[in-house]
Design a protein around this motif. Structure first.
Motif, PDB file in Angstrom:
ATOM      1  N   TYR A 152       0.821  -1.206   0.000  1.00 58.15           N
ATOM      2  CA  TYR A 152       0.000   0.000   0.000  1.00 58.15           C
ATOM      3  C   TYR A 152       0.860   1.262   0.000  1.00 58.15           C
ATOM      4  O   TYR A 152       0.499   2.268  -0.634  1.00 58.15           O
ATOM      5  N   TYR A 153       1.976   1.208   0.683  1.00 58.41           N
ATOM      6  CA  TYR A 153       2.815   2.400   0.838  1.00 58.41           C
ATOM      7  C   TYR A 153       3.973   2.477  -0.160  1.00 58.41           C
ATOM      8  O   TYR A 153       4.876   3.299   0.005  1.00 58.41           O
ATOM      9  N   VAL A 154       3.953   1.662  -1.187  1.00 61.47           N
ATOM     10  CA  VAL A 154       4.968   1.785  -2.245  1.00 61.47           C
ATOM     11  C   VAL A 154       4.774   3.127  -2.958  1.00 61.47           C
ATOM     12  O   VAL A 154       3.659   3.489  -3.338  1.00 61.47           O
ATOM     13  N   ASN A 155       5.845   3.846  -3.111  1.00 62.77           N
ATOM     14  CA  ASN A 155       5.786   5.151  -3.780  1.00 62.77           C
ATOM     15  C   ASN A 155       6.067   5.002  -5.272  1.00 62.77           C
ATOM     16  O   ASN A 155       7.089   4.426  -5.663  1.00 62.77           O
ATOM     17  N   TYR A 156       5.155   5.534  -6.076  1.00 66.40           N
ATOM     18  CA  TYR A 156       5.350   5.544  -7.520  1.00 66.40           C
ATOM     19  C   TYR A 156       5.939   6.899  -7.942  1.00 66.40           C
ATOM     20  O   TYR A 156       5.652   7.926  -7.310  1.00 66.40           O
ATOM     21  N   PRO A 157       6.787   6.904  -8.970  1.00 71.28           N
ATOM     22  CA  PRO A 157       7.382   8.178  -9.411  1.00 71.28           C
ATOM     23  C   PRO A 157       6.321   9.146  -9.919  1.00 71.28           C
ATOM     24  O   PRO A 157       5.332   8.728 -10.534  1.00 71.28           O
ATOM     25  N   VAL A 158       6.531  10.417  -9.646  1.00 69.41           N
ATOM     26  CA  VAL A 158       5.607  11.446 -10.134  1.00 69.41           C
ATOM     27  C   VAL A 158       5.847  11.631 -11.633  1.00 69.41           C
ATOM     28  O   VAL A 158       6.980  11.885 -12.053  1.00 69.41           O
ATOM     29  N   PRO A 159       4.816  11.481 -12.462  1.00 63.35           N
ATOM     30  CA  PRO A 159       5.015  11.617 -13.910  1.00 63.35           C
ATOM     31  C   PRO A 159       5.336  13.055 -14.305  1.00 63.35           C
ATOM     32  O   PRO A 159       4.897  14.011 -13.652  1.00 63.35           O
ATOM     33  N   THR A 160       6.093  13.201 -15.356  1.00 63.22           N
ATOM     34  CA  THR A 160       6.357  14.531 -15.898  1.00 63.22           C
ATOM     35  C   THR A 160       5.101  15.023 -16.614  1.00 63.22           C
ATOM     36  O   THR A 160       4.169  14.250 -16.886  1.00 63.22           O
ATOM     37  N   ALA A 161       5.094  16.301 -16.944  1.00 65.82           N
ATOM     38  CA  ALA A 161       3.944  16.865 -17.659  1.00 65.82           C
ATOM     39  C   ALA A 161       3.768  16.168 -19.005  1.00 65.82           C
ATOM     40  O   ALA A 161       2.642  15.902 -19.447  1.00 65.82           O
ATOM     41  N   GLU A 162       4.886  15.840 -19.671  1.00 62.23           N
ATOM     42  CA  GLU A 162       4.817  15.170 -20.972  1.00 62.23           C
ATOM     43  C   GLU A 162       4.258  13.755 -20.832  1.00 62.23           C
ATOM     44  O   GLU A 162       3.468  13.308 -21.676  1.00 62.23           O
ATOM     45  N   GLN A 163       4.658  13.068 -19.786  1.00 63.80           N
ATOM     46  CA  GLN A 163       4.153  11.711 -19.561  1.00 63.80           C
ATOM     47  C   GLN A 163       2.662  11.717 -19.244  1.00 63.80           C
ATOM     48  O   GLN A 163       1.920  10.829 -19.670  1.00 63.80           O
ATOM     49  N   GLU A 164       2.208  12.710 -18.525  1.00 68.77           N
ATOM     50  CA  GLU A 164       0.791  12.796 -18.160  1.00 68.77           C
ATOM     51  C   GLU A 164      -0.109  13.027 -19.364  1.00 68.77           C
ATOM     52  O   GLU A 164      -1.233  12.523 -19.418  1.00 68.77           O
ATOM     53  N   THR A 165       0.375  13.779 -20.338  1.00 68.52           N
ATOM     54  CA  THR A 165      -0.474  14.149 -21.476  1.00 68.52           C
ATOM     55  C   THR A 165      -0.257  13.266 -22.707  1.00 68.52           C
ATOM     56  O   THR A 165      -1.035  13.344 -23.666  1.00 68.52           O
ATOM     57  N   ALA A 166       0.773  12.436 -22.701  1.00 64.72           N
ATOM     58  CA  ALA A 166       1.144  11.684 -23.905  1.00 64.72           C
ATOM     59  C   ALA A 166       0.016  10.797 -24.423  1.00 64.72           C
ATOM     60  O   ALA A 166      -0.264  10.773 -25.630  1.00 64.72           O
ATOM     61  N   ALA A 167      -0.623  10.063 -23.532  1.00 60.08           N
ATOM     62  CA  ALA A 167      -1.651   9.108 -23.968  1.00 60.08           C
ATOM     63  C   ALA A 167      -2.812   9.818 -24.671  1.00 60.08           C
ATOM     64  O   ALA A 167      -3.268   9.381 -25.738  1.00 60.08           O
ATOM     65  N   GLN A 168      -3.291  10.911 -24.077  1.00 56.86           N
ATOM     66  CA  GLN A 168      -4.412  11.618 -24.696  1.00 56.86           C
ATOM     67  C   GLN A 168      -3.978  12.355 -25.961  1.00 56.86           C
ATOM     68  O   GLN A 168      -4.765  12.487 -26.898  1.00 56.86           O
ATOM     69  N   GLU A 169      -2.735  12.789 -26.007  1.00 55.36           N
ATOM     70  CA  GLU A 169      -2.235  13.433 -27.238  1.00 55.36           C
ATOM     71  C   GLU A 169      -2.196  12.428 -28.388  1.00 55.36           C
ATOM     72  O   GLU A 169      -2.565  12.757 -29.525  1.00 55.36           O
ATOM     73  N   ILE A 170      -1.775  11.206 -28.092  1.00 48.92           N
ATOM     74  CA  ILE A 170      -1.759  10.160 -29.119  1.00 48.92           C
ATOM     75  C   ILE A 170      -3.175   9.861 -29.591  1.00 48.92           C
ATOM     76  O   ILE A 170      -3.433   9.721 -30.798  1.00 48.92           O
ATOM     77  N   ARG A 171      -4.099   9.757 -28.653  1.00 50.43           N
ATOM     78  CA  ARG A 171      -5.488   9.497 -29.025  1.00 50.43           C
ATOM     79  C   ARG A 171      -6.033  10.625 -29.917  1.00 50.43           C
ATOM     80  O   ARG A 171      -6.775  10.371 -30.871  1.00 50.43           O
ATOM     81  N   TYR A 172      -5.666  11.828 -29.589  1.00 52.16           N
ATOM     82  CA  TYR A 172      -6.109  12.970 -30.415  1.00 52.16           C
ATOM     83  C   TYR A 172      -5.523  12.869 -31.819  1.00 52.16           C
ATOM     84  O   TYR A 172      -6.232  13.041 -32.823  1.00 52.16           O
ATOM     85  N   GLN A 173      -4.227  12.585 -31.920  1.00 52.84           N
ATOM     86  CA  GLN A 173      -3.565  12.496 -33.221  1.00 52.84           C
ATOM     87  C   GLN A 173      -4.141  11.371 -34.079  1.00 52.84           C
ATOM     88  O   GLN A 173      -4.198  11.484 -35.310  1.00 52.84           O
TER      89      GLN A 173
END
Length: 211
Positions: A152-173
């Motif tokens: 439960y307490y495993v820390n995941y890396p904070v995504p960069t702004a580019e990583q956060e938007t990449a998936a939706q940008e690909i879907r848009y393209q």
């Protein structure tokens, strides 16, 4: 004298049989040549927009399903854990292990040079890859956790702004629906399928080069 010779010949035929038995045709025992293995395009293959859209869903949807399983496993034990209990970590650990497996396959598919994605998409896939790579270590920690609390307490890396938007940008393209759940119906095992296809294709290409 000629009549005697002819009579003797007739008598010989009578003794040996008037007609010779037909000879069976000689069969050709030579083996038929093996069928040539059809060659496959050595690539690289340029993906059209439609092909890239299909392949992108194959690339990400199985992982999206597992993210849902991961969240469900957390929620299933969260209330008990926060109330001081010790829920089983099995479902959460299994989701972590599956996440490791899927992300490794996803990275291999992105790195595969056989297919060339449209430029706007290939640029964004770099961020998808880096996000997956960064999260594998955290997934492994969940997978190897001894307790629900530890997972439960495993820390995941904070995504960069580019990583956060990449998936939706690909879907848009690619003209894909922004709904990552509804658009993934039917693609729940697609990553396993295209990864297996890639391995088989690489084997065939290697054999083809040796011919």
């Amino acid at each position: 004298m000629k009549k005697l010779v002819v009579s003797a010949a007739v008598l010989l035929l009578a003794l040996t049989g008037c007609t010779a038995e037909p000879q069976e045709p000689v069969q050709n025992t030579a083996e038929a040549p093996a069928e040539a293995v059809p060659s496959i395009d050595p690539g690289p293959i340029e993906l059209t927009k439609g092909e890239a859209a299909e392949r992108y869903l194959q690339l990400v949807c199985q992982g999206n399903v597992n993210i849902g399983n991961f969240r469900a496993a957390v929620q299933a034990g969260e209330d008990e854990f926060l109330a001081g209990g010790a829920p089983s970590a099995d479902a959460l650990k299994a989701a972590g292990a599956e996440s490791v497996r899927l992300k490794r396959m996803q990275i291999e598919i992105i790195d595969d040079p056989y297919f060339r994605w449209p430029d706007p998409v290939s640029e964004q896939l770099i961020h998808i890859r880096s996000s997956s790579m960064a999260e594998v270590a955290a997934d492994q920690s969940v997978m190897n956790a001894a307790t629900f609390e530890e997972a439960y307490y495993v820390n995941y890396p904070v995504p960069t702004a580019e990583q956060e938007t990449a998936a939706q940008e690909i879907r848009y393209q690619l003209g894909l629906d922004a709904d990552t759940t509804g658009s993934c119906v039917g693609y729940e095992a697609a990553l396993d399928e295209i990864h297996a296809e890639m391995l088989e294709r690489n084997e065939q290409l290697a054999a083809q080069k040796e011919e």
